[in-house]
Write an enzyme that holds these catalytic residues in place. Structure first.
Site, PDB file in Angstrom:
ATOM      1  N   ASN A  97      65.034  20.167 -10.390  1.00 25.80           N
ATOM      2  CA  ASN A  97      64.339  19.946  -9.130  1.00 25.80           C
ATOM      3  C   ASN A  97      64.183  18.465  -8.823  1.00 25.80           C
ATOM      4  O   ASN A  97      64.855  17.933  -7.937  1.00 25.80           O
ATOM      5  CB  ASN A  97      62.971  20.649  -9.187  1.00 25.80           C
ATOM      6  CG  ASN A  97      62.255  20.641  -7.846  1.00 25.80           C
ATOM      7  OD1 ASN A  97      62.624  19.906  -6.943  1.00 25.80           O
ATOM      8  ND2 ASN A  97      61.242  21.457  -7.717  1.00 25.80           N
ATOM      9  N   ASP A  98      63.341  17.780  -9.589  1.00 27.35           N
ATOM     10  CA  ASP A  98      63.067  16.384  -9.269  1.00 27.35           C
ATOM     11  C   ASP A  98      64.310  15.495  -9.348  1.00 27.35           C
ATOM     12  O   ASP A  98      64.430  14.536  -8.609  1.00 27.35           O
ATOM     13  CB  ASP A  98      61.977  15.846 -10.207  1.00 27.35           C
ATOM     14  CG  ASP A  98      60.662  16.571  -9.981  1.00 27.35           C
ATOM     15  OD1 ASP A  98      60.428  16.997  -8.839  1.00 27.35           O
ATOM     16  OD2 ASP A  98      59.882  16.718 -10.940  1.00 27.35           O
TER      17      ASP A  98
END
Lengths: 102, 475
Positions: free
Chosen positions: B401-402
């Site tokens: 995600n990040d």
């Protein structure tokens, strides 16, 4: 000041070893690729298990009727061995994965 | 002059540590390097057992020593062999804690040994002279550093396996610093003023150091544990070196300091890979301090069905897989490799884009995928991958995600602003497999998920991949 100088003089060899080892430790892993960060950390983790030698020396010098000290020493030897053996085996397992397939 | 083979053993040990570390930092020689260091360790340990003597007296209690070695060896080997590849970081943390505890226990015994005459004679003045300030100082240093490393590693271990939750309270940093100052203050006072009336403060220091180790690691987020473990690793190195000082033992000294220095550098390198400073990691500010003026993300996301995703990937020319934490948690590396092989059979070019901090530790993804027999050459590092996204048809993101959040490039108010990311939005289509829309570790929304070219494939990485594989086979 005098006590400091005396201390310096008495332990000068050790102090040299410490300073040179610090630089060596930094230089030696200076250009490690990020892929190897985890195995290298694990390998270094195993190397500091060298503290086991201290545990062995302590253990060997405890008088055999000093039960509390024997127990603590025994514990220290067990923990130190765990660090050394476990550390090296885990590192090897990680690195085993990296071998090139042909 | 007494001829002592032990000196040679220690020399061999020290050299092997240096050579071993050197070899460990190159991919081709790493595995051998590990064994070089292990061999040096064996020589140093065996040498100590059989050759060590002080004032002509050899070591005693062989039964206890060998018993301890046997127990440790069996338990250590079993634990190290059985642990799953995904739990590797926890294991390293646990072993590190053991080393720290070992150093602390040595200090405890030596302290009792030193203060023993004082207690027996019941006269602090008679014995005070027998205590050497420098020795006491080293004992305290070994105790404090070893104990902090032990307690911290146990918390890190607990966090990684999910049994310990993040805990932060207001003023925690200040409380920690006061505690540390108190520990150092009491230790310094005792070093020069130890007597029968205050020697038991030694145990207060031990307890306080345990508390400090716990409080030090508690507020730091789970995803930052690798950095913390690396730092504690170098702490234990220093604690081991204290032992070397205590016994005038060169191999402990060099080994300990070497790891202390290398560990510190490694910690900094890990932080750099995440584009953060060590202070930033230690203060645990990620997701807590950066609030407020982030760009709001609006819009809707669209879902994709398994069969659509399967078609989409089967008819692509080039597919790039971005593995993340979610893949590691779901243990989906084998099925992921199966998907890769299946697509390759259909003539699709498949590669992996590896972000330096994907997974739980730097390099963790490489280890995981290598375990599943993924070819080393199809793993692309971030820069190479970013060059290839333009020509990629489908990017499949598995629980990352990040590391793919465009806010790192576009939104200066974002807590991850400035972190290098995988620029997946350059590809034609992006399929994101996640368990839910929940934000990632940094606690921020990801605009990527709301882009028109992105579709979401919800579900556990392993389950989703299994369905995907079945579906592609059916095509």
């Amino acid at each position: 000041m005098n006590t400091f100088l005396a201390f310096l003089q008495e332990h000068i060899q050790i102090i040299y070893i410490v300073i040179l080892s610090i630089f060596l430790g930094i230089e030696v892993i200076g250009r490690v690729p990020s892929v190897l960060h985890t195995p290298l950390m694990s390998g270094a983790n195993a190397i500091h298990g060298v503290v086991i030698i201290g545990a062995i020396i302590v253990m060997g010098q405890v008088s055999s009727d000093d039960i509390p000290a024997l127990i603590i020493g025994f514990l220290a030897v067990v923990l130190g061995t765990l660090n050394v053996v476990g550390g090296f085996v885990v590192t090897d397992r990680m690195l085993e994965m990296f071998k090139k397939k042909k | 002059m007494e001829i002592n083979l032990l000196t040679l053993c220690y020399l061999l040990g020290s050299v092997s540590f240096i050579v071993g570390l050197k070899m460990l930092s190159h991919p081709d020689t790493a595995r051998k390097g590990n064994w070089v260091a292990a061999a040096g360790m064996a020589i140093a340990i065996l040498g100590t057992i059989f050759l060590y003597s002080k004032d002509g007296v050899k070591l005693a209690n062989y039964g206890w020593i060998f018993g301890g070695l046997a127990v440790g060896t069996i338990a250590g080997t079993l634990a190290a062999k059985k642990v799953k590849m995904t739990s590797m970081p926890e294991m390293v943390s646990l072993f590190n804690g053991m080393g720290g505890a070992c150093a602390a226990l040595i200090s405890i015994i030596e302290f009792q040994h030193l203060t023993h005459p004082m207690l027996v004679q019941d006269n602090m003045y008679a014995a005070a002279g027998s205590l050497d300030g420098a020795t006491l100082l080293i004992i305290f240093a070994g105790l404090i550093i070893g104990t902090i490393s032990f307690a911290g590693s146990m918390i890190a271990w607990g966090k990684l396996n999910g049994s310990v939750k993040d805990l932060a309270f207001n003023g925690q940093q200040i409380a920690n610093n006061i505690l540390l100052l108190a520990i150092i203050g009491v230790a310094a006072y005792l070093t020069y003023n130890i007597s029968i009336t205050n020697y038991y403060w030694f145990y207060f220091i031990t307890a306080a150091a345990v508390l400090y180790g716990v409080l030090f690691v508690l507020p730091i987020g789970g995803a930052d544990m690798p950095v913390v473990i690396s730092l504690l690793n170098s702490f234990t190195g220093v604690a081991a070196a204290c032992g070397g000082f205590l016994y005038d033992n060169q191999v402990m000294l060099t080994g300990g300091i070497l790891v202390g220095a290398a560990g510190t550098l490694l910690t900094i390198l890990m932080c750099k890979a995440m584009n953060r400073s060590l202070m930033n990691v230690l203060l645990g500010s990620f997701g807590i301090t950066a609030k407020g003026e982030q760009q709001a993300i609006t819009g809707s996301f669209k879902e994709i069905s398994i069969s659509d995703a399967a078609v989409c990937m089967s008819y692509a020319t080039k597919v790039m897989i971005v593995p993340g934490y979610g893949l590691a948690v779901a243990q989906a590396q084998h099925i992921c490799h199966e998907l890769e092989q299946l697509l390759e059979e259909k003539g699709v070019e498949v590669k992996y884009a590896i972000h330096p901090v994907a997974g739980r530790m730097p390099g963790h993804m490489n280890v995981l995928l290598a375990e599943a027999d993924v070819n080393y050459d199809s793993l692309l590092e971030m820069e190479d991958a970013n060059n290839e996204f333009k020509t990629t048809d489908v990017v499949l993101i598995l629980g990352a995600n990040d590391v793919v959040n465009p806010a790192a490039k576009t939104d200066p108010a974002s807590p991850i602003y400035g972190m290098p990311i995988l620029e997946v939005e350059q590809a034609k289509t992006v399929i994101v497999n996640k368990r839910s829309m929940k934000p990632g570790y940094a606690g921020i929304e990801n605009a990527l998920f709301f882009q028109p070219k992105t579709s979401m494939l919800f579900g556990d990485a392993k389950a989703a991949l299994q369905k995907l594989v079945a579906e592609i086979k059916a095509i």
